[in-house]
Design a protein around this motif. Structure first.
Motif, PDB file in Angstrom:
ATOM      1  N   LYS A 108     -23.278  46.687   3.312  1.00  0.00           N
ATOM      2  CA  LYS A 108     -23.634  45.704   2.287  1.00  0.00           C
ATOM      3  C   LYS A 108     -22.553  45.610   1.222  1.00  0.00           C
ATOM      4  O   LYS A 108     -22.238  44.531   0.730  1.00  0.00           O
ATOM      5  CB  LYS A 108     -24.976  46.065   1.641  1.00  0.00           C
ATOM      6  CG  LYS A 108     -26.178  45.827   2.518  1.00  0.00           C
ATOM      7  CD  LYS A 108     -27.459  46.125   1.737  1.00  0.00           C
ATOM      8  CE  LYS A 108     -28.688  45.848   2.597  1.00  0.00           C
ATOM      9  NZ  LYS A 108     -29.941  46.126   1.859  1.00  0.00           N
ATOM     10  N   VAL A 119     -19.592  43.606   2.545  1.00  0.00           N
ATOM     11  CA  VAL A 119     -19.892  42.169   2.575  1.00  0.00           C
ATOM     12  C   VAL A 119     -19.870  41.590   1.177  1.00  0.00           C
ATOM     13  O   VAL A 119     -19.310  40.514   0.918  1.00  0.00           O
ATOM     14  CB  VAL A 119     -21.250  41.911   3.251  1.00  0.00           C
ATOM     15  CG1 VAL A 119     -21.678  40.452   3.091  1.00  0.00           C
ATOM     16  CG2 VAL A 119     -21.203  42.303   4.719  1.00  0.00           C
ATOM     17  N   ARG A 120     -20.456  42.354   0.227  1.00  0.00           N
ATOM     18  CA  ARG A 120     -20.543  41.856  -1.148  1.00  0.00           C
ATOM     19  C   ARG A 120     -19.164  41.744  -1.774  1.00  0.00           C
ATOM     20  O   ARG A 120     -18.838  40.752  -2.439  1.00  0.00           O
ATOM     21  CB  ARG A 120     -21.432  42.794  -1.949  1.00  0.00           C
ATOM     22  CG  ARG A 120     -21.686  42.345  -3.371  1.00  0.00           C
ATOM     23  CD  ARG A 120     -22.680  43.284  -4.034  1.00  0.00           C
ATOM     24  NE  ARG A 120     -22.940  42.871  -5.397  1.00  0.00           N
ATOM     25  CZ  ARG A 120     -23.775  43.499  -6.230  1.00  0.00           C
ATOM     26  NH1 ARG A 120     -24.415  44.609  -5.797  1.00  0.00           N
ATOM     27  NH2 ARG A 120     -23.970  43.077  -7.449  1.00  0.00           N
ATOM     28  N   ASN A 121     -18.321  42.744  -1.511  1.00  0.00           N
ATOM     29  CA  ASN A 121     -16.985  42.717  -2.086  1.00  0.00           C
ATOM     30  C   ASN A 121     -16.089  41.671  -1.418  1.00  0.00           C
ATOM     31  O   ASN A 121     -15.241  41.056  -2.072  1.00  0.00           O
ATOM     32  CB  ASN A 121     -16.342  44.115  -1.981  1.00  0.00           C
ATOM     33  CG  ASN A 121     -17.046  45.145  -2.834  1.00  0.00           C
ATOM     34  OD1 ASN A 121     -17.661  44.799  -3.853  1.00  0.00           O
ATOM     35  ND2 ASN A 121     -16.971  46.419  -2.457  1.00  0.00           N
ATOM     36  N   TYR A 122     -16.256  41.529  -0.091  1.00  0.00           N
ATOM     37  CA  TYR A 122     -15.397  40.593   0.655  1.00  0.00           C
ATOM     38  C   TYR A 122     -15.702  39.137   0.289  1.00  0.00           C
ATOM     39  O   TYR A 122     -14.793  38.315   0.089  1.00  0.00           O
ATOM     40  CB  TYR A 122     -15.552  40.831   2.154  1.00  0.00           C
ATOM     41  CG  TYR A 122     -14.632  39.969   2.996  1.00  0.00           C
ATOM     42  CD1 TYR A 122     -13.301  40.325   3.191  1.00  0.00           C
ATOM     43  CD2 TYR A 122     -15.095  38.789   3.568  1.00  0.00           C
ATOM     44  CE1 TYR A 122     -12.455  39.529   3.942  1.00  0.00           C
ATOM     45  CE2 TYR A 122     -14.259  37.990   4.331  1.00  0.00           C
ATOM     46  CZ  TYR A 122     -12.938  38.372   4.520  1.00  0.00           C
ATOM     47  OH  TYR A 122     -12.100  37.581   5.277  1.00  0.00           O
ATOM     48  N   PHE A 123     -16.998  38.770   0.236  1.00  0.00           N
ATOM     49  CA  PHE A 123     -17.400  37.378  -0.007  1.00  0.00           C
ATOM     50  C   PHE A 123     -17.693  37.097  -1.482  1.00  0.00           C
ATOM     51  O   PHE A 123     -17.834  35.933  -1.863  1.00  0.00           O
ATOM     52  CB  PHE A 123     -18.639  37.016   0.821  1.00  0.00           C
ATOM     53  CG  PHE A 123     -18.381  36.981   2.302  1.00  0.00           C
ATOM     54  CD1 PHE A 123     -17.697  35.917   2.881  1.00  0.00           C
ATOM     55  CD2 PHE A 123     -18.816  38.002   3.122  1.00  0.00           C
ATOM     56  CE1 PHE A 123     -17.471  35.877   4.239  1.00  0.00           C
ATOM     57  CE2 PHE A 123     -18.586  37.972   4.483  1.00  0.00           C
ATOM     58  CZ  PHE A 123     -17.909  36.909   5.061  1.00  0.00           C
ATOM     59  N   GLY A 124     -17.818  38.133  -2.291  1.00  0.00           N
ATOM     60  CA  GLY A 124     -18.138  37.929  -3.689  1.00  0.00           C
ATOM     61  C   GLY A 124     -19.589  37.547  -3.909  1.00  0.00           C
ATOM     62  O   GLY A 124     -19.901  36.812  -4.858  1.00  0.00           O
ATOM     63  N   PHE A 125     -20.460  38.032  -2.996  1.00  0.00           N
ATOM     64  CA  PHE A 125     -21.890  37.705  -3.085  1.00  0.00           C
ATOM     65  C   PHE A 125     -22.550  38.530  -4.188  1.00  0.00           C
ATOM     66  O   PHE A 125     -22.089  39.620  -4.549  1.00  0.00           O
ATOM     67  CB  PHE A 125     -22.597  37.996  -1.768  1.00  0.00           C
ATOM     68  CG  PHE A 125     -22.267  37.026  -0.665  1.00  0.00           C
ATOM     69  CD1 PHE A 125     -21.743  35.769  -0.940  1.00  0.00           C
ATOM     70  CD2 PHE A 125     -22.514  37.362   0.665  1.00  0.00           C
ATOM     71  CE1 PHE A 125     -21.457  34.875   0.070  1.00  0.00           C
ATOM     72  CE2 PHE A 125     -22.228  36.472   1.679  1.00  0.00           C
ATOM     73  CZ  PHE A 125     -21.688  35.225   1.383  1.00  0.00           C
ATOM     74  N   GLN A 136     -27.794  37.487  -2.545  1.00  0.00           N
ATOM     75  CA  GLN A 136     -27.080  36.768  -1.495  1.00  0.00           C
ATOM     76  C   GLN A 136     -26.670  37.708  -0.374  1.00  0.00           C
ATOM     77  O   GLN A 136     -26.696  37.334   0.808  1.00  0.00           O
ATOM     78  CB  GLN A 136     -25.852  36.084  -2.091  1.00  0.00           C
ATOM     79  CG  GLN A 136     -26.189  34.919  -3.015  1.00  0.00           C
ATOM     80  CD  GLN A 136     -24.970  34.369  -3.739  1.00  0.00           C
ATOM     81  OE1 GLN A 136     -23.984  35.119  -3.940  1.00  0.00           O
ATOM     82  NE2 GLN A 136     -25.050  33.128  -4.168  1.00  0.00           N
ATOM     83  N   THR A 137     -26.294  38.911  -0.722  1.00  0.00           N
ATOM     84  CA  THR A 137     -25.900  39.884   0.297  1.00  0.00           C
ATOM     85  C   THR A 137     -27.074  40.235   1.189  1.00  0.00           C
ATOM     86  O   THR A 137     -26.952  40.324   2.414  1.00  0.00           O
ATOM     87  CB  THR A 137     -25.339  41.143  -0.358  1.00  0.00           C
ATOM     88  OG1 THR A 137     -24.238  40.793  -1.197  1.00  0.00           O
ATOM     89  CG2 THR A 137     -24.894  42.162   0.679  1.00  0.00           C
ATOM     90  N   PHE A 180     -27.684  37.387   3.593  1.00  0.00           N
ATOM     91  CA  PHE A 180     -26.673  37.321   4.642  1.00  0.00           C
ATOM     92  C   PHE A 180     -26.955  38.355   5.725  1.00  0.00           C
ATOM     93  O   PHE A 180     -26.775  38.083   6.922  1.00  0.00           O
ATOM     94  CB  PHE A 180     -25.283  37.557   4.022  1.00  0.00           C
ATOM     95  CG  PHE A 180     -24.179  37.579   5.037  1.00  0.00           C
ATOM     96  CD1 PHE A 180     -23.624  36.377   5.495  1.00  0.00           C
ATOM     97  CD2 PHE A 180     -23.698  38.785   5.521  1.00  0.00           C
ATOM     98  CE1 PHE A 180     -22.607  36.413   6.431  1.00  0.00           C
ATOM     99  CE2 PHE A 180     -22.681  38.814   6.456  1.00  0.00           C
ATOM    100  CZ  PHE A 180     -22.130  37.619   6.927  1.00  0.00           C
ATOM    101  N   ALA A 194     -27.379  36.757   9.519  1.00  0.00           N
ATOM    102  CA  ALA A 194     -26.318  36.969  10.502  1.00  0.00           C
ATOM    103  C   ALA A 194     -26.861  37.387  11.868  1.00  0.00           C
ATOM    104  O   ALA A 194     -26.458  36.842  12.912  1.00  0.00           O
ATOM    105  CB  ALA A 194     -25.315  38.003   9.978  1.00  0.00           C
TER     106      ALA A 194
END
Length: 317
Positions: free
Chosen positions: A5, A8-14, A18-19, A22, A26
């Protein structure tokens, strides 16, 4: 899971919410994309019997061809023996009528009519039999051994008719010393006015005005039979009036210049319907001028009888 998590949060900026969404969405996308393909591969059955099917279809085709040669051809193309000969409908029997191409039911109706005391006096009387079509009458009319019209019942009538035919139309004459019209007279239906028509028994102000109006729309009567086209003139009334009517042989009806006339001018003629006018105008724009009455046969809304009836009123220049 927490590490995933966080990636994902760091990569997409969620955000945190939102994380979480996702992570749920997915796997669902993966299932929808790839599971149907896996299922087809697991359940698909390979069909390898094409050769046997081809042999079976060939045998069925051979059997059908054999049956067609032995039976079907004879049923599709029946033998006929129609031969047009002269006949007198008051004396012809059912076999003779059917030999002319008249179907059995219509031949029975004709026989029943004669056996019941009826008789055919002129050729057109046959058209009064239910089911006797105009197209069949057109084919058989030259072979019917009956007059085209009844002769005049009295010598006086014949003399009056011949006198009128060989001279200019004359006004009605009254007997000397009397205010009544002669017991019999003939009318040129292209010259008579509404008052003249009313002097005939069975013709009142309504019928006389209809005849005159129809004559104006028509452009003049080409033949006496056209009186039957006037609204309300029954066959029985026409049979009474026919002997009083005449059309001068030199008379020429008004003609429509079909290649130059407008939509309104063509549609005004009582023998041409709105749909037929549209087809005429469309044919002129597509194919050019009409050069003869035969060109009308290319139109789907005209039959041969209508074309013959309409020809005296058309000019093909």
């Amino acid at each position: 899971m927490l590490r995933l998590k966080r990636l994902v949060r760091n990569y997409f900026g969620f955000s945190k919410t939102q994380t979480n969404g996702f992570m749920i969405l997915a796997p669902l996308i993966f299932v929808l994309l790839f599971v149907p393909g896996f299922y087809r591969n697991l359940t698909e059955v390979e069909y390898n019997e094409f050769d046997s099917d081809k042999v079976q279809l060939d045998s069925l085709v051979a059997l059908w061809s054999s049956n067609e040669k032995t039976g079907i051809t004879r049923r599709v193309i029946p033998e006929t023996s129609f031969r047009l000969t002269f006949f007198e409908p008051n004396k012809a029997n059912q076999e003779q009528l059917m030999a002319l191409g008249i179907d059995q039911r219509l031949a029975n109706r004709i026989g029943n009519y004669v056996n019941a005391g009826g008789s055919f006096k002129v050729k057109s009387d046959l058209k009064r039999i239910y089911g006797f079509s105009d197209s069949l009458y057109q084919v058989l009319e030259p072979y019917i051994q009956l007059p085209n019209e009844l002769s005049y019942p009295k010598n006086k009538v014949k003399e009056s008719f011949e006198k009128f035919s060989n001279s200019e139309p004359q006004p009605f004459k009254e007997a000397e010393g009397s205010s009544s019209v002669e017991s019999f007279f003939v009318l040129d239906i292209n010259e008579a006015d509404s008052i003249d028509f009313q002097k005939l028994k069975g013709i009142g102000p309504t019928y006389s005005s209809r005849i005159v109006k129809f004559r104006q729309l028509l452009g003049g009567f080409h033949h006496v039979d056209q009186i039957k086209d006037v609204y309300g003139i029954s066959d029985s009334l026409y049979q009474v009036l026919e002997a009083h009517f005449i059309v001068n042989a030199a008379f020429k009806p008004q003609q429509i210049k079909i290649n130059l006339a407008t939509f309104k001018e063509i549609n005004a003629h009582p023998y041409i319907s709105y749909e037929q006018t549209k087809e005429i105008m469309d044919a002129k724009s597509r194919y050019g001028k009409f050069r003869s009455p035969a060109d009308l046969s290319r139109l789907t809304s005209f039959d041969s009888i209508q074309i013959v009836k309409l020809t005296p009123y058309l000019e093909f220049q």
